[in-house]
Design a protein around this motif. Sequence first.
Motif, PDB file in Angstrom:
ATOM      1  N   TYR A 369       0.806  -1.219   0.006  1.00 61.16           N
ATOM      2  CA  TYR A 369       0.105   0.184  -0.117  1.00 61.16           C
ATOM      3  C   TYR A 369       1.012   1.277   0.058  1.00 61.16           C
ATOM      4  CZ  TYR A 369      -3.917  -3.186   1.725  1.00 61.16           C
ATOM      5  OH  TYR A 369      -4.666  -4.160   1.939  1.00 61.16           O
ATOM      6  N   HIS A 370       0.396   2.165  -0.383  1.00 64.79           N
ATOM      7  CA  HIS A 370       0.916   3.673  -0.411  1.00 64.79           C
ATOM      8  C   HIS A 370       0.094   4.362   0.598  1.00 64.79           C
ATOM      9  CE1 HIS A 370       3.396   7.147  -1.254  1.00 64.79           C
ATOM     10  NE2 HIS A 370       2.256   7.793  -1.264  1.00 64.79           N
ATOM     11  N   VAL A 371       0.685   5.296   1.607  1.00 68.96           N
ATOM     12  CA  VAL A 371      -0.178   5.924   2.781  1.00 68.96           C
ATOM     13  C   VAL A 371       0.374   7.509   2.496  1.00 68.96           C
ATOM     14  CG1 VAL A 371      -0.431   6.262   4.977  1.00 68.96           C
ATOM     15  CG2 VAL A 371      -0.397   3.831   4.233  1.00 68.96           C
ATOM     16  N   GLU A 372      -0.732   8.244   2.411  1.00 65.61           N
ATOM     17  CA  GLU A 372      -0.233   9.678   2.749  1.00 65.61           C
ATOM     18  C   GLU A 372      -1.132  10.177   3.803  1.00 65.61           C
ATOM     19  OE1 GLU A 372       1.080  12.103   0.587  1.00 65.61           O
ATOM     20  OE2 GLU A 372       1.924  10.113  -0.715  1.00 65.61           O
ATOM     21  N   TYR A 373      -0.387  10.670   4.646  1.00 63.28           N
ATOM     22  CA  TYR A 373      -0.969  11.223   5.977  1.00 63.28           C
ATOM     23  C   TYR A 373      -0.647  12.559   6.248  1.00 63.28           C
ATOM     24  CZ  TYR A 373      -2.536  10.666  10.856  1.00 63.28           C
ATOM     25  OH  TYR A 373      -3.252  10.844  12.100  1.00 63.28           O
ATOM     26  N   LEU A 374      -1.725  13.511   6.420  1.00 60.72           N
ATOM     27  CA  LEU A 374      -1.496  15.069   6.333  1.00 60.72           C
ATOM     28  C   LEU A 374      -2.164  15.578   7.608  1.00 60.72           C
ATOM     29  CD1 LEU A 374      -0.992  17.486   4.601  1.00 60.72           C
ATOM     30  CD2 LEU A 374      -3.654  17.419   4.225  1.00 60.72           C
ATOM     31  N   LEU A 375      -1.194  16.386   8.262  1.00 61.43           N
ATOM     32  CA  LEU A 375      -1.663  17.271   9.453  1.00 61.43           C
ATOM     33  C   LEU A 375      -1.642  18.686   8.984  1.00 61.43           C
ATOM     34  CD1 LEU A 375       0.833  14.877  10.403  1.00 61.43           C
ATOM     35  CD2 LEU A 375      -0.081  15.761  12.752  1.00 61.43           C
ATOM     36  N   LYS A 376      -2.846  19.456   9.384  1.00 59.43           N
ATOM     37  CA  LYS A 376      -2.992  20.811   8.928  1.00 59.43           C
ATOM     38  C   LYS A 376      -3.481  21.712  10.217  1.00 59.43           C
ATOM     39  CE  LYS A 376      -5.528  23.907   5.694  1.00 59.43           C
ATOM     40  NZ  LYS A 376      -4.233  24.267   5.445  1.00 59.43           N
ATOM     41  N   LEU A 419       9.792   6.262   3.605  1.00 55.65           N
ATOM     42  CA  LEU A 419       9.296   7.355   4.321  1.00 55.65           C
ATOM     43  C   LEU A 419       9.689   8.760   3.886  1.00 55.65           C
ATOM     44  CD1 LEU A 419       7.455   8.334   6.551  1.00 55.65           C
ATOM     45  CD2 LEU A 419       9.160   7.883   8.078  1.00 55.65           C
ATOM     46  N   SER A 420       8.992   9.704   3.440  1.00 52.55           N
ATOM     47  CA  SER A 420       9.393  11.012   3.338  1.00 52.55           C
ATOM     48  C   SER A 420       8.470  11.886   3.785  1.00 52.55           C
ATOM     49  CB  SER A 420       9.508  11.150   1.490  1.00 52.55           C
ATOM     50  OG  SER A 420       8.235  11.260   1.186  1.00 52.55           O
ATOM     51  N   THR A 421       8.697  13.310   3.876  1.00 53.30           N
ATOM     52  CA  THR A 421       7.918  14.158   4.533  1.00 53.30           C
ATOM     53  C   THR A 421       8.109  15.447   3.642  1.00 53.30           C
ATOM     54  OG1 THR A 421       9.685  15.070   5.858  1.00 53.30           O
ATOM     55  CG2 THR A 421       8.141  13.202   6.708  1.00 53.30           C
ATOM     56  N   THR A 422       7.051  16.262   3.753  1.00 48.49           N
ATOM     57  CA  THR A 422       6.903  17.601   3.287  1.00 48.49           C
ATOM     58  C   THR A 422       6.294  18.574   4.542  1.00 48.49           C
ATOM     59  OG1 THR A 422       4.738  17.563   2.390  1.00 48.49           O
ATOM     60  CG2 THR A 422       6.650  17.251   1.042  1.00 48.49           C
ATOM     61  N   GLY A 423       6.854  19.974   4.560  1.00 49.42           N
ATOM     62  CA  GLY A 423       6.743  20.792   5.597  1.00 49.42           C
ATOM     63  C   GLY A 423       7.562  20.857   6.746  1.00 49.42           C
ATOM     64  N   ASP A 424       7.570  21.284   7.666  1.00 53.43           N
ATOM     65  CA  ASP A 424       8.535  21.685   8.880  1.00 53.43           C
ATOM     66  C   ASP A 424       8.494  20.420   9.855  1.00 53.43           C
ATOM     67  OD1 ASP A 424      10.049  22.406  10.740  1.00 53.43           O
ATOM     68  OD2 ASP A 424       8.896  24.220  11.176  1.00 53.43           O
ATOM     69  N   VAL A 425       9.336  19.404   9.451  1.00 52.69           N
ATOM     70  CA  VAL A 425       9.481  18.319  10.127  1.00 52.69           C
ATOM     71  C   VAL A 425      11.026  18.181  10.671  1.00 52.69           C
ATOM     72  CG1 VAL A 425       9.387  15.560  10.044  1.00 52.69           C
ATOM     73  CG2 VAL A 425       7.941  16.861   8.972  1.00 52.69           C
ATOM     74  N   SER A 426      11.191  17.663  11.713  1.00 48.81           N
ATOM     75  CA  SER A 426      12.510  17.864  12.352  1.00 48.81           C
ATOM     76  C   SER A 426      12.904  16.253  13.235  1.00 48.81           C
ATOM     77  CB  SER A 426      12.826  19.068  13.098  1.00 48.81           C
ATOM     78  OG  SER A 426      12.061  19.188  14.169  1.00 48.81           O
ATOM     79  N   ASP A 427      14.027  16.281  13.538  1.00 49.02           N
ATOM     80  CA  ASP A 427      14.506  15.231  14.419  1.00 49.02           C
ATOM     81  C   ASP A 427      13.791  13.996  14.433  1.00 49.02           C
ATOM     82  OD1 ASP A 427      16.044  14.652  16.554  1.00 49.02           O
ATOM     83  OD2 ASP A 427      15.131  15.408  18.137  1.00 49.02           O
ATOM     84  N   ALA A 428      13.834  13.496  12.935  1.00 44.94           N
ATOM     85  CA  ALA A 428      13.336  12.176  12.428  1.00 44.94           C
ATOM     86  C   ALA A 428      14.433  11.303  13.029  1.00 44.94           C
ATOM     87  CB  ALA A 428      13.159  12.184  11.029  1.00 44.94           C
ATOM     88  N   ARG A 429      13.866   9.993  13.465  1.00 46.03           N
ATOM     89  CA  ARG A 429      14.630   8.930  14.011  1.00 46.03           C
ATOM     90  C   ARG A 429      13.847   7.825  13.840  1.00 46.03           C
ATOM     91  NH1 ARG A 429      15.881  10.693  19.866  1.00 46.03           N
ATOM     92  NH2 ARG A 429      16.133  12.702  18.977  1.00 46.03           N
ATOM     93  N   LEU A 445       3.536  23.123  13.180  1.00 47.90           N
ATOM     94  CA  LEU A 445       2.382  23.707  12.301  1.00 47.90           C
ATOM     95  C   LEU A 445       1.937  24.933  12.778  1.00 47.90           C
ATOM     96  CD1 LEU A 445       0.879  20.080  12.729  1.00 47.90           C
ATOM     97  CD2 LEU A 445       0.918  20.978  10.509  1.00 47.90           C
ATOM     98  N   THR A 446       2.341  25.936  12.246  1.00 44.10           N
ATOM     99  CA  THR A 446       1.762  27.468  12.489  1.00 44.10           C
ATOM    100  C   THR A 446       0.377  27.546  11.552  1.00 44.10           C
ATOM    101  OG1 THR A 446       3.111  27.947  10.559  1.00 44.10           O
ATOM    102  CG2 THR A 446       4.186  28.271  12.517  1.00 44.10           C
ATOM    103  N   PRO A 447      -0.024  28.481  12.038  1.00 40.53           N
ATOM    104  CA  PRO A 447      -1.500  28.727  11.240  1.00 40.53           C
ATOM    105  C   PRO A 447      -1.499  28.718  10.132  1.00 40.53           C
ATOM    106  CG  PRO A 447      -1.062  30.400  13.192  1.00 40.53           C
ATOM    107  CD  PRO A 447       0.024  29.667  13.046  1.00 40.53           C
ATOM    108  N   GLY A 448      -2.200  27.729   9.489  1.00 39.98           N
ATOM    109  CA  GLY A 448      -2.414  27.507   8.191  1.00 39.98           C
ATOM    110  C   GLY A 448      -1.490  26.356   7.367  1.00 39.98           C
ATOM    111  N   ALA A 449      -0.495  26.191   8.172  1.00 39.66           N
ATOM    112  CA  ALA A 449       0.523  25.183   7.654  1.00 39.66           C
ATOM    113  C   ALA A 449       0.139  23.759   7.879  1.00 39.66           C
ATOM    114  CB  ALA A 449       2.032  25.251   8.472  1.00 39.66           C
ATOM    115  N   SER A 450       0.907  22.873   6.582  1.00 41.72           N
ATOM    116  CA  SER A 450       0.731  21.596   6.646  1.00 41.72           C
ATOM    117  C   SER A 450       1.812  20.683   6.916  1.00 41.72           C
ATOM    118  CB  SER A 450      -0.255  21.098   5.445  1.00 41.72           C
ATOM    119  OG  SER A 450      -1.415  21.779   5.309  1.00 41.72           O
ATOM    120  N   VAL A 451       1.940  19.497   7.121  1.00 45.73           N
ATOM    121  CA  VAL A 451       2.995  18.613   7.168  1.00 45.73           C
ATOM    122  C   VAL A 451       2.379  17.169   6.672  1.00 45.73           C
ATOM    123  CG1 VAL A 451       4.453  17.052   8.620  1.00 45.73           C
ATOM    124  CG2 VAL A 451       4.389  19.564   9.224  1.00 45.73           C
TER     125      VAL A 451
END
Length: 494
Positions: A369-376, A419-429, A445-451
Amino acid sequence: MTTAVHGVVTDAMPKFIQSVSGLKSTSLKSADGGLNLQPLLDAQSGMQAANRSLQRDVNDLDHLPTPRISVVRDAYANARDQLGSVAQSADAVTNTLDILPGFLGAGQARTYAVMAMTTSEARSAGGLIGSVGEMRTENGRIAIDDFRANQEYIPFGAGDPTADESRIFNTWGPLRMSFDIRDLAVFPDTSRSAEAMRAIWGRTPWGAGKTLDGVLMMDPVFLQQLIAINGDVKLSNGQVLTGDNTAEFLLNTVYKDYSPEEQDLYFQEVAMQCISNMFGNMSFEKLSTVGKAMGTMAQQRHFSIYSFDPAMQESLGKGGFTPQTPKSDTNPAVGVYVTQQNPSKMDWYIHRTSTITRTGCNANGSQTYHVEYLLKNTMMSDQVGTLPRYIAGVVDGLQNTGLEKVLIYGPAGGSIAHLSTTGDVSDARQETMNGTSLHASIARLTPGASVRYSFDVTTSTKSMTDLTLDQTPMGWKDPGITTDTGACTIDTKR
């Protein structure tokens, strides 16, 4: 297809109807106003046998190859949808019948801690614990004592975290969990939250020497479902809560308009009325509705039960009433659990959606499967600066910002790749939690921002169902999951 449907209508359904008819013709209300448990005990074995047959036949039907001839395909789709709905309802009622007598004190009185969660400040298994009530059940009757605010529990220490839990949630910040009563839902496995609750309970003056039989965890979405079933609730301030507005009032409005002391009071008022009425004036129709609601709410982690009685817990686990990280090779799931790192109630504004797309049915029995998971962060620009710090955040520079610790678990016996990310993601481990590997990172996630998190999933070779998603609950019922699984023949007899 016709063989499967024939099995349902000539074998499984007649058995189920026979068991249901016995329940419908018997009073489920005891003389003292509680729930009459004997008819439930009498119906258990028959319902279990009927449900096993029904689930088997519907599962066989569900995993047939998709027909290519349109008239057959339409008939198949209609049969699968209609019988799938019947099977879901039957399973919910059967699971409820299986656990209710023991849960409600058949044969012995039981004491439970009721942990009230606010998902506006997310913890992996739910939300920050605001208060804890004591519930006693005996022969179908329920009694609830006043809820104690978390401040009353804090002096009695932490919930005995493991080394992995301490490292992931405390040593690694930015927000270091104390593991006192407020943070007990930080464990993705609700069984760990229950064990931690029992450890703290035994140190309190009101819990010492008193056996704790189990733990309930619930949030305002679950209470809203109970209100929809039992009727509106009127608070002491005159506010009327319904099956539509309860969650928003307790997860957002109350933090805008009332003091912390009033916030605890209103949750207590709602919870005590809802739980007291949950099994009152019971009929088979209401039992079916409550059972389905309990099952759905547990599946979405708005509600959970854990029992320290091994036999009862086995039934609760099988029925799905104790949410856990992915542990089944045959029923694969991917888990995504978030914990707010900005002391605030910002998770009311953090919406999470996901898409699961099947990309392959493999010869060895596994699926991909391919999974897309969005936080906004859905906070609008005109709301910035207008919310109290209790909601927006008490740390200077982090107001109106969601800071989420995100843990991603692969399916049991399977794996996650690319696994890949877009947006402000840090300290991946890469991390390990109590013997299970997982991916961890911090999303800002600042106002209006997505990851966005994108990854591929391969299930176990033993998988027999489509991939599902288990996640930290939000402030509403809809889990925001879109699936596009396409056609795939799964050998359910393997």
